[in-house]
Design a protein around this motif. Structure first.
Motif, PDB file in Angstrom:
ATOM      1  N   TRP A 161       0.865  -1.030  -0.170  1.00  0.00           N
ATOM      2  CA  TRP A 161      -0.275  -0.098   0.027  1.00  0.00           C
ATOM      3  C   TRP A 161       0.948   1.234  -0.075  1.00  0.00           C
ATOM      4  N   ASN A 162       0.524   2.401  -0.543  1.00  0.00           N
ATOM      5  CA  ASN A 162       0.979   3.667  -0.511  1.00  0.00           C
ATOM      6  C   ASN A 162       0.845   3.966   1.024  1.00  0.00           C
ATOM      7  N   THR A 163       2.437   4.394   1.557  1.00  0.00           N
ATOM      8  CA  THR A 163       2.266   4.660   3.052  1.00  0.00           C
ATOM      9  C   THR A 163       1.895   6.230   3.200  1.00  0.00           C
ATOM     10  N   THR A 164       1.465   6.848   2.020  1.00  0.00           N
ATOM     11  CA  THR A 164       1.024   8.288   2.359  1.00  0.00           C
ATOM     12  C   THR A 164      -0.425   8.376   2.150  1.00  0.00           C
ATOM     13  N   VAL A 218      -1.144  -0.397  -4.018  1.00  0.00           N
ATOM     14  CA  VAL A 218      -0.147  -0.484  -4.951  1.00  0.00           C
ATOM     15  C   VAL A 218      -0.058  -1.552  -6.031  1.00  0.00           C
ATOM     16  N   ASN A 242      -3.984   3.877  -0.470  1.00  0.00           N
ATOM     17  CA  ASN A 242      -4.240   3.012  -1.782  1.00  0.00           C
ATOM     18  C   ASN A 242      -3.511   1.833  -2.052  1.00  0.00           C
ATOM     19  N   ASN A 285      -8.174  -0.975  -0.934  1.00  0.00           N
ATOM     20  CA  ASN A 285      -7.572   0.241  -0.400  1.00  0.00           C
ATOM     21  C   ASN A 285      -7.761   0.073   1.236  1.00  0.00           C
ATOM     22  N   ASN A 307       1.778  10.773   6.294  1.00  0.00           N
ATOM     23  CA  ASN A 307       2.359   9.438   6.525  1.00  0.00           C
ATOM     24  C   ASN A 307       1.998   9.089   7.834  1.00  0.00           C
TER      25      ASN A 307
END
Length: 342
Positions: free
Chosen positions: A43-46, A332, A330, A315, A300
């Motif tokens: 997952w996006n970490t932001t 990835v 989200n 997500n 983050n």
């Protein structure tokens, strides 16, 4: 505790996607959506703020939240959020900048926390400080008390500050985390009393005890996963067993746990301000979101998160309790065949 939380062999594990993953039941297929994620999913970490303030401020307007505790997400990616300190439930449509008030005002909620939506779009609310479970039709703001009609207490027909519930709709079973009674209760709608299915042996850290249980998750074998906040662990409790197994420890007041389709746990490690993924049989977890022991309002970071949910695209949504917002992280890559999601 404050609203912020500081035998027989089990059957073979089954697919848990409709029982323990989303906390809202989906009964029809969704073509084109990923049906599963694998152990190396990324997952996006932001995070992206999808409800509330992105800078951590609280408020009572419909563009703001004040200590959001839990959420559910329906077929259309509409969120329903327990806005705990505003004593209301709000509906937040995707990409909107403000919410719709669906339950609140003069209906008597007192710090609503855990939520669950059944397959008929009925919304169940753990009305925490009223020690009861309320049921609402989404087009009717007047609720019905389905459990806890007899006031706060420790008898089998009472609750003491429930923070979570889970409905097994196939078996008409209602699991309730009875936090201050240090037990998990099982009810049916026709029953006048609940049955203790985990804990209930006083507050403690023994295998047959719990200490302020918060989030619960029930898989398709009726195995209960319990965020045992006061013991800093997650307990796995097989059906009809008198004791639980510790499947995650070294935590700091976990408040929620969900499973993915292969049985890995995703844990809200609230006191450490992070979300962990804990593989089946692992001795430790890996931080997915947040930084261990560090809190903040940057995209983050988290600040005493309380709950997590997946949407149908996997997500990851986090109720970022002290930051007064809902964050989306989200997906990835689903980790199954190197499939990038975008």
């Amino acid at each position: 505790m404050s609203s912020r939380a500081t035998g027989i062999e089990p059957e073979e594990q089954k697919d848990t996607v409709t029982s323990c993953t989303f906390k809202v039941h989906f009964w029809t297929p969704f073509e084109g959506l990923p049906s599963r994620i694998c152990s190396s999913a990324v997952w996006n970490t932001t995070g992206i703020t999808v409800a509330g303030s992105n800078n951590g401020t609280s408020g009572s307007s419909l563009a703001q939240l004040n200590s959001p505790y839990d959420l559910v997400i329906d077929y259309n990616n509409v969120m329903y959020i327990s806005d705990l300190s505003n004593n209301r439930i709000v509906q937040w449509i995707e990409n909107n900048t403000s919410a719709n008030l669906i339950i609140g005002g003069n209906n008597g909620l007192n710090e609503p926390a855990g939520l669950f939506m059944d397959n008929q779009n009925n919304l169940y609310v753990a009305d925490t400080l009223n020690s009861r479970i309320e049921k609402y039709s989404l087009n009717d703001p007047i609720g019905t008390t389905v459990f806890g009609q007899y006031g706060r207490g420790s008898s089998s027909n009472q609750l003491d500050q429930s923070y979570a519930l889970f409905i097994d709709v196939l078996n008409n079973s209602y699991y309730i985390s009875d936090t201050q009674n240090h037990r998990i209760m099982l009810w049916t709608l026709d029953a006048s009393n609940g049955i203790i299915v985990a804990g209930g042996n006083g507050r403690g850290n023994g295998a047959n005890q719990l200490n302020q249980p918060y989030g619960i998750c029930i898989d398709s074998n009726s195995t209960i996963y319990i965020a045992d906040c006061g013991n800093n662990r997650v307990q796995q409790w097989y059906r009809n067993f008198q004791t639980g197994n510790t499947v995650a420890n070294g935590l700091m007041c976990p408040t929620a746990v969900v499973l993915d389709t292969v049985g890995n746990m995703y844990i809200v490690d609230q006191g450490n301000h992070r979300i962990l993924r804990w593989m089946i049989g692992a001795q430790s977890g890996a931080t997915l979101i947040g930084t261990t022991g560090v809190y903040g309002s940057q995209p983050n970071l988290l600040y005493y998160p309380s709950s997590i949910r997946f949407d149908l695209n996997w997500n990851l949504f986090v109720a970022d309790y002290e930051n007064n917002r809902i964050q989306r992280f989200n997906l990835v890559n689903d980790g199954c065949n190197g499939n990038g999601i975008g």
